[in-house]
Design a protein around this motif. Structure first.
Motif, short mmCIF file in Angstrom:
data_model
loop_
_atom_site.label_atom_id
_atom_site.label_comp_id
_atom_site.label_asym_id
_atom_site.label_seq_id
_atom_site.Cartn_x
_atom_site.Cartn_y
_atom_site.Cartn_z
N VAL A 51 0.86 -1.21 0.02
CA VAL A 51 -0.11 0.28 0.63
C VAL A 51 0.92 1.36 -0.02
O VAL A 51 0.66 2.22 -0.68
N PHE A 52 1.89 1.28 0.78
CA PHE A 52 2.70 2.03 1.01
C PHE A 52 3.65 2.74 -0.22
O PHE A 52 3.92 3.59 -1.06
N MET A 53 3.80 1.44 -1.01
CA MET A 53 4.29 0.97 -2.19
C MET A 53 4.14 2.21 -3.80
O MET A 53 4.41 2.69 -4.35
N GLU A 54 3.26 1.88 -3.59
CA GLU A 54 1.57 2.32 -4.12
C GLU A 54 2.08 3.95 -4.61
O GLU A 54 2.16 4.78 -5.81
N GLU A 55 1.67 4.66 -2.69
CA GLU A 55 1.83 6.07 -3.44
C GLU A 55 3.34 6.03 -3.99
O GLU A 55 3.75 7.46 -4.16
N PHE A 56 4.35 6.10 -3.33
CA PHE A 56 5.38 6.01 -3.07
C PHE A 56 6.16 5.89 -4.82
O PHE A 56 6.67 6.83 -5.11
N ARG A 57 5.98 4.96 -5.46
CA ARG A 57 6.36 5.18 -6.96
C ARG A 57 5.83 6.13 -7.80
O ARG A 57 6.72 7.10 -8.47
N LYS A 58 4.42 6.73 -7.28
CA LYS A 58 3.96 7.79 -7.95
C LYS A 58 4.88 8.80 -7.62
O LYS A 58 5.43 9.57 -8.80
N THR A 59 5.38 9.45 -6.26
CA THR A 59 6.43 10.34 -5.55
C THR A 59 7.58 10.36 -6.39
O THR A 59 7.90 11.05 -6.77
N TYR A 60 8.26 9.00 -6.47
CA TYR A 60 9.66 8.49 -6.82
C TYR A 60 9.43 8.75 -8.72
O TYR A 60 10.57 9.82 -8.50
N LYS A 61 8.78 8.65 -9.57
CA LYS A 61 8.53 8.77 -10.78
C LYS A 61 8.80 10.18 -11.39
O LYS A 61 9.21 10.07 -11.93
N GLU A 62 7.83 11.41 -10.48
CA GLU A 62 8.15 12.86 -10.69
C GLU A 62 9.03 13.52 -9.87
O GLU A 62 9.14 13.46 -10.70
N LYS A 63 9.98 12.22 -9.20
CA LYS A 63 11.31 13.68 -8.95
C LYS A 63 12.39 12.79 -9.69
O LYS A 63 12.98 13.15 -10.11
N HIS A 64 11.83 11.33 -10.36
CA HIS A 64 13.32 11.00 -11.18
C HIS A 64 12.30 10.38 -12.46
O HIS A 64 12.06 8.75 -12.45
N PRO A 65 12.42 11.28 -13.29
CA PRO A 65 11.12 10.89 -15.03
C PRO A 65 12.21 10.46 -15.33
O PRO A 65 11.59 9.42 -16.59
N ASN A 66 13.95 10.60 -15.22
CA ASN A 66 13.80 9.45 -16.83
C ASN A 66 14.93 7.86 -16.24
O ASN A 66 15.24 7.25 -16.82
N ASN A 67 14.29 7.93 -14.98
CA ASN A 67 14.53 6.29 -13.88
C ASN A 67 13.92 4.86 -14.92
O ASN A 67 12.44 5.62 -14.57
#
Length: 150
Positions: A51-67
């Motif tokens: 459940v945490f990872m669902e939210e974390f993925r969104k924020t991580y992709k915003e901070k690291h769009p090229n990853n």
């Protein structure tokens, strides 16, 4: 035989190195097939971490769009989860418990439905197929189409 191995010792060493053909063949023939999975069965709920990872993925992709690496996201999420305190994890645990309660309710309903018998599902399906065949929605009689084909 001076300093050499006896025939018995050589056979023991060779038998240890050899592959047992009978055991390998037996394991292949006795392999059990898994029963087919029912697509209507409810899926198990996500744990608090997921459940945490669902939210974390969104924020991580915003901070690291090229990853493009899934492993990097998972590694960062795991590190972040470990660093969270119990109070910070509480909302995710609560969401996971709510999902688990919903899942258990759905599973009880599913099991009750399966205990009644899957034959009812088939009859409902066959009834709908019969109704679909009778009325194709065109408003024309199917009998007229049969006469044209002859």
């Amino acid at each position: 035989m001076k300093g050499g191995r006896s025939k018995a010792e050589t056979k023991k060493a060779d038998s240890k190195l050899s592959v047992k053909k009978g055991a390998a063949a037996a394991s292949k023939s006795t392999k059990k097939e898994k029963p087919a999975k029912d697509p209507n069965k409810p899926k198990r709920p996500a744990s608090a971490f997921f459940v945490f990872m669902e939210e974390f993925r969104k924020t991580y992709k915003e901070k690291h769009p090229n990853n493009k690496s899934v492993a990097a996201v998972g590694k960062a999420g795991g590190d972040k989860w470990k660093s969270l305190s119990a109070a910070e994890k509480a909302p995710y645990v609560a969401k996971a418990e709510k999902r688990k309660a919903d899942y258990e309710k759905d599973l009880r309903a599913y099991n009750k439905k399966m205990a009644e018998g899957p034959a009812e599902e088939e009859s409902e399906k066959s009834n709908s197929e019969v109704n679909d065949d009778e009325d194709d929605g065109t408003g024309e009689d199917d009998e007229d189409d049969d006469e044209d084909d002859e």
